[in-house]
Design a protein around this motif. Sequence first.
Motif, PDB file in Angstrom:
ATOM      1  N   LEU A 153     129.460  62.036  77.246  1.00 46.14           N
ATOM      2  CA  LEU A 153     130.111  61.576  76.015  1.00 46.14           C
ATOM      3  C   LEU A 153     130.217  59.994  76.159  1.00 46.14           C
ATOM      4  O   LEU A 153     130.392  59.572  77.418  1.00 46.14           O
ATOM      5  CB  LEU A 153     131.156  62.116  75.558  1.00 46.14           C
ATOM      6  N   SER A 154     130.063  59.230  75.051  1.00 45.58           N
ATOM      7  CA  SER A 154     130.304  57.919  75.258  1.00 45.58           C
ATOM      8  C   SER A 154     131.736  57.456  75.541  1.00 45.58           C
ATOM      9  O   SER A 154     132.522  58.665  75.100  1.00 45.58           O
ATOM     10  CB  SER A 154     129.842  57.104  73.769  1.00 45.58           C
ATOM     11  N   HIS A 157     134.155  58.483  72.540  1.00 47.62           N
ATOM     12  CA  HIS A 157     134.415  59.701  72.145  1.00 47.62           C
ATOM     13  C   HIS A 157     135.168  60.551  73.146  1.00 47.62           C
ATOM     14  O   HIS A 157     135.957  61.296  72.859  1.00 47.62           O
ATOM     15  CB  HIS A 157     132.973  60.301  71.819  1.00 47.62           C
ATOM     16  N   ARG A 158     134.750  60.092  74.586  1.00 47.00           N
ATOM     17  CA  ARG A 158     135.606  60.832  75.673  1.00 47.00           C
ATOM     18  C   ARG A 158     137.002  60.655  75.390  1.00 47.00           C
ATOM     19  O   ARG A 158     137.720  61.541  75.378  1.00 47.00           O
ATOM     20  CB  ARG A 158     135.024  60.270  76.972  1.00 47.00           C
ATOM     21  N   THR A 184     138.893  56.848  61.837  1.00 45.40           N
ATOM     22  CA  THR A 184     137.868  56.485  62.896  1.00 45.40           C
ATOM     23  C   THR A 184     138.093  57.430  64.220  1.00 45.40           C
ATOM     24  O   THR A 184     137.393  58.023  64.596  1.00 45.40           O
ATOM     25  CB  THR A 184     138.078  54.976  63.467  1.00 45.40           C
ATOM     26  N   SER A 187     136.823  60.996  62.885  1.00 46.51           N
ATOM     27  CA  SER A 187     135.563  61.085  62.861  1.00 46.51           C
ATOM     28  C   SER A 187     134.748  61.136  64.375  1.00 46.51           C
ATOM     29  O   SER A 187     133.951  61.946  64.774  1.00 46.51           O
ATOM     30  CB  SER A 187     134.693  60.114  62.233  1.00 46.51           C
ATOM     31  N   ARG A 188     135.624  60.297  65.118  1.00 47.07           N
ATOM     32  CA  ARG A 188     135.204  60.350  66.288  1.00 47.07           C
ATOM     33  C   ARG A 188     135.432  61.809  67.392  1.00 47.07           C
ATOM     34  O   ARG A 188     134.784  62.362  67.961  1.00 47.07           O
ATOM     35  CB  ARG A 188     135.605  59.231  67.449  1.00 47.07           C
ATOM     36  N   LEU A 189     136.509  62.245  66.685  1.00 48.71           N
ATOM     37  CA  LEU A 189     136.861  63.514  67.363  1.00 48.71           C
ATOM     38  C   LEU A 189     136.017  64.574  66.945  1.00 48.71           C
ATOM     39  O   LEU A 189     135.521  65.486  67.818  1.00 48.71           O
ATOM     40  CB  LEU A 189     138.347  63.757  66.984  1.00 48.71           C
ATOM     41  N   TYR A 191     132.969  64.349  66.013  1.00 48.85           N
ATOM     42  CA  TYR A 191     131.685  64.223  66.670  1.00 48.85           C
ATOM     43  C   TYR A 191     131.538  64.682  68.256  1.00 48.85           C
ATOM     44  O   TYR A 191     130.668  65.334  68.651  1.00 48.85           O
ATOM     45  CB  TYR A 191     131.231  62.766  66.350  1.00 48.85           C
ATOM     46  N   ALA A 192     132.837  64.098  68.768  1.00 47.13           N
ATOM     47  CA  ALA A 192     132.796  64.772  70.174  1.00 47.13           C
ATOM     48  C   ALA A 192     132.772  66.104  70.536  1.00 47.13           C
ATOM     49  O   ALA A 192     132.174  66.631  71.353  1.00 47.13           O
ATOM     50  CB  ALA A 192     134.066  63.774  70.771  1.00 47.13           C
ATOM     51  N   ARG A 193     133.695  66.839  69.502  1.00 47.29           N
ATOM     52  CA  ARG A 193     133.666  68.305  69.793  1.00 47.29           C
ATOM     53  C   ARG A 193     132.516  68.788  69.472  1.00 47.29           C
ATOM     54  O   ARG A 193     132.041  69.800  70.142  1.00 47.29           O
ATOM     55  CB  ARG A 193     134.875  68.912  68.709  1.00 47.29           C
ATOM     56  N   GLN A 195     129.474  67.583  70.068  1.00 44.06           N
ATOM     57  CA  GLN A 195     128.528  67.495  71.158  1.00 44.06           C
ATOM     58  C   GLN A 195     129.087  68.238  72.474  1.00 44.06           C
ATOM     59  O   GLN A 195     128.370  68.850  72.809  1.00 44.06           O
ATOM     60  CB  GLN A 195     128.811  65.976  71.670  1.00 44.06           C
TER      61      GLN A 195
END
Lengths: 205, 168
Positions: A153-154, A157-158, A184, A187-189, A191-193, A195
């Motif tokens: 992850l980036s 996001h990590r 933010t 949304s990051r959470l 997306y990270a999940r 991935q």
Amino acid sequence: MIMAEPIERRESKTPAQEEETALVARARHGDLGAYDELIKRFQERIYATIYHMTSNHEDANDLAQESFLKAFQALKSFKGGSSFYTWLYRIAVNKTINFLKQRKNRQHLSLNDLDFNTEHDPDLVALISDKTPRREAGLTELQEKLNAALLKLSEPHRLVVVLHDVQGMSHEEIAKVMDCNIGTVRSRLFYARQQLQAMLADYLK
Amino acid sequence: MNEDENFESLRRLLSLKRHEVPPPGYFHNFSSQVVNRIRRDAQESAHATSWLTQFIKLFETKPALAGAFACALCLLLVFGIVNAERPDLQGSAPDQPFASTAENSTPIATVSPLSLPQSSSQPMVALNSTNPVLSLQPTIQPSVNALFGQPAPMVQDVSFTPPGASEQ
């Protein structure tokens, strides 16, 4: 680097918070005994955050020490607008992200051992039950796969996954640490999940 | 929330991270290590400051020493400039009318009149030569007899004189 402090609502402080404020005031005047006490209060959480971001114990040790060093040097710029914990967290997070960006393609795992409670954790017991397709996968393999997936992850996001799903911070607290709005963070959470789910599909069914 | 339900298995897997712990006793000395580093850094910066402070104070207490130090620096600078310009000074011909233009143009090398016979009416000529020091532009066509009437010596005096100037 001057750390901009997010403005928090003024609420009545608990005794622990007042004690922390007093320790910070003493440390700002060079009282190393007071700063030693502050380090002991936050060392485990700061170390854990950095370790979960780097998946490397040696790097986490160095970065944690450097974060506390930098915080002491920057104490004069801490005006008390946010909690010392949030301010310290931001220093550690920024330092870690800068370190990871410099070492982008040279990451290697140096994982800590799992404690003796791991096999009795109900969440993990459910995960590696007979219904799991890869039930023969041991906890060590799960640990390696999980950390390898997190490293893909980036950094932003990590970080949200580490702060929320591993360390249990709220969206509001994460927004203060990352200096972004709550939308933010969400949304990051999400997306990270997504991935992570894709990367770890074999271990999640 | 549906979102949380979807990620329930992932959440359970991520709880594994909470069980990762550093080696036993790791945090016992952590804070003291940080504090010792702070003390060490403070001592090193204080030492550097004192050395610099002492150096500056030396000039404050002895102004003559500061003056001597400044003079020595100036002399060194002048010496360096003079040495740097010396090769240029040797090659210039300040009395010649073409001296100022010769600085920016290709220098014209001539052969000393002692080595080659030339008529008095013939001005100095420039030789065509592959030597980068010498000019490639002859201003006056040389006489064949002047060039080949007599073998040129092995060692020739070379001086930079503009064409048209007589050295006789």
